[in-house]
Motif scaffolding. Structure first.
Motif, PDB file in Angstrom:
ATOM      1  N   LEU A  65       2.200  51.763 -17.394  1.00 17.41           N
ATOM      2  CA  LEU A  65       0.963  52.362 -18.366  1.00 17.41           C
ATOM      3  C   LEU A  65       0.895  51.479 -19.489  1.00 17.41           C
ATOM      4  N   THR A  66      -0.465  51.548 -19.876  1.00 20.92           N
ATOM      5  CA  THR A  66      -0.933  50.621 -20.899  1.00 20.92           C
ATOM      6  C   THR A  66      -1.568  51.426 -22.039  1.00 20.92           C
ATOM      7  N   ASP A  67      -1.972  50.984 -23.221  1.00 20.81           N
ATOM      8  CA  ASP A  67      -2.497  51.615 -24.217  1.00 20.81           C
ATOM      9  C   ASP A  67      -4.230  51.825 -24.169  1.00 20.81           C
ATOM     10  N   ILE A  68      -4.991  50.784 -24.379  1.00 17.10           N
ATOM     11  CA  ILE A  68      -6.281  50.721 -24.331  1.00 17.10           C
ATOM     12  C   ILE A  68      -6.918  50.086 -22.987  1.00 17.10           C
ATOM     13  N   PHE A  69      -7.702  50.745 -22.433  1.00 18.69           N
ATOM     14  CA  PHE A  69      -8.217  50.008 -21.227  1.00 18.69           C
ATOM     15  C   PHE A  69      -9.157  48.841 -21.608  1.00 18.69           C
ATOM     16  N   GLY A  70      -9.214  48.006 -20.991  1.00 20.16           N
ATOM     17  CA  GLY A  70     -10.048  46.755 -21.258  1.00 20.16           C
ATOM     18  C   GLY A  70      -9.389  45.920 -22.358  1.00 20.16           C
ATOM     19  N   ALA A  71      -8.436  46.152 -22.982  1.00 16.09           N
ATOM     20  CA  ALA A  71      -7.773  45.517 -23.834  1.00 16.09           C
ATOM     21  C   ALA A  71      -6.856  44.520 -23.231  1.00 16.09           C
ATOM     22  N   THR A  72      -6.377  43.406 -24.034  1.00 17.17           N
ATOM     23  CA  THR A  72      -5.483  42.415 -23.460  1.00 17.17           C
ATOM     24  C   THR A  72      -4.297  42.898 -22.562  1.00 17.17           C
ATOM     25  N   PRO A  73      -3.504  44.080 -23.233  1.00 20.08           N
ATOM     26  CA  PRO A  73      -2.362  44.581 -22.412  1.00 20.08           C
ATOM     27  C   PRO A  73      -2.929  45.081 -21.074  1.00 20.08           C
ATOM     28  N   SER A  74      -3.789  45.708 -21.208  1.00 19.55           N
ATOM     29  CA  SER A  74      -4.584  46.624 -19.962  1.00 19.55           C
ATOM     30  C   SER A  74      -5.029  45.276 -18.994  1.00 19.55           C
ATOM     31  N   ASN A  75      -5.558  44.460 -19.511  1.00 14.49           N
ATOM     32  CA  ASN A  75      -5.783  43.166 -18.290  1.00 14.49           C
ATOM     33  C   ASN A  75      -4.574  42.625 -17.887  1.00 14.49           C
ATOM     34  N   LEU A  76      -3.736  42.566 -18.616  1.00 11.04           N
ATOM     35  CA  LEU A  76      -2.443  41.767 -18.197  1.00 11.04           C
ATOM     36  C   LEU A  76      -1.774  42.858 -17.160  1.00 11.04           C
ATOM     37  N   ALA A  77      -1.774  43.955 -17.300  1.00  7.69           N
ATOM     38  CA  ALA A  77      -1.177  45.121 -16.428  1.00  7.69           C
ATOM     39  C   ALA A  77      -1.934  45.204 -15.184  1.00  7.69           C
ATOM     40  N   GLN A  78      -3.258  45.051 -15.224  1.00  4.36           N
ATOM     41  CA  GLN A  78      -4.259  45.227 -13.991  1.00  4.36           C
ATOM     42  C   GLN A  78      -3.817  44.100 -12.966  1.00  4.36           C
ATOM     43  N   LYS A  79      -3.244  42.983 -13.493  1.00 10.35           N
ATOM     44  CA  LYS A  79      -2.883  41.980 -12.745  1.00 10.35           C
ATOM     45  C   LYS A  79      -1.574  42.202 -11.867  1.00 10.35           C
ATOM     46  N   LEU A  80      -0.798  43.316 -12.407  1.00  9.47           N
ATOM     47  CA  LEU A  80       0.090  43.629 -11.556  1.00  9.47           C
ATOM     48  C   LEU A  80      -0.012  44.785 -10.584  1.00  9.47           C
ATOM     49  N   LEU A  81      -0.998  45.189 -10.537  1.00  8.65           N
ATOM     50  CA  LEU A  81      -1.466  46.514  -9.734  1.00  8.65           C
ATOM     51  C   LEU A  81      -1.338  46.103  -8.313  1.00  8.65           C
TER      52      LEU A  81
END
Length: 131
Positions: A65-81
């Protein structure tokens, strides 16, 4: 049980975890969070994020779960999917997290759908009573 990893800006994820613990009156198992600071390089955080993901995944997969799509945390999260193993949702709020925690014994697909619905349905215009 499906693990849950929050990747958010700053201490937002920790605040969500603390509030979930308050509501549930316990610390849920297989739940962790990674806060991304303004000075953090996401490439430097990727190994830590992978390690944290492995720590919450006991074999049944995980939801990130991440907060803002397209922001740094989301971009990091996408690499884990990993489709079918590690799913992800952006726009995390407390109702979303509580739903995810409540439905994680039901399988990844149901958990993801219920968490998404919980996040959306948790937004109420207080000027208009809910139906």
């Amino acid at each position: 049980m499906i693990g849950i990893l929050l990747i958010t800006h700053g201490s937002f994820g920790e605040a969500l975890v603390q509030n979930a613990c308050h509501v549930l009156n316990k610390r849920p198992a297989q739940l962790n969070q990674l806060g991304v600071g303004a000075q953090d390089d996401p490439n430097d955080l990727l190994p830590l994020a992978r390690q944290m993901l492995a720590g919450v995944d006991a074999g049944d997969g995980a939801l990130v779960l991440t907060d803002i799509f397209g922001a740094t945390p989301s971009n990091l999260a996408q690499k884990l999917l990993e489709p079918g193993r590690v799913e992800g949702l952006a726009g995390v709020n407390l109702p979303m997290l509580l739903r995810a925690l409540s439905y994680r014994e039901q399988g990844r697909e149901i958990m993801r759908l219920r968490a998404r619905a919980g996040g959306r349905d948790g937004i109420i215009d207080m000027q208009e009573p809910p139906c």
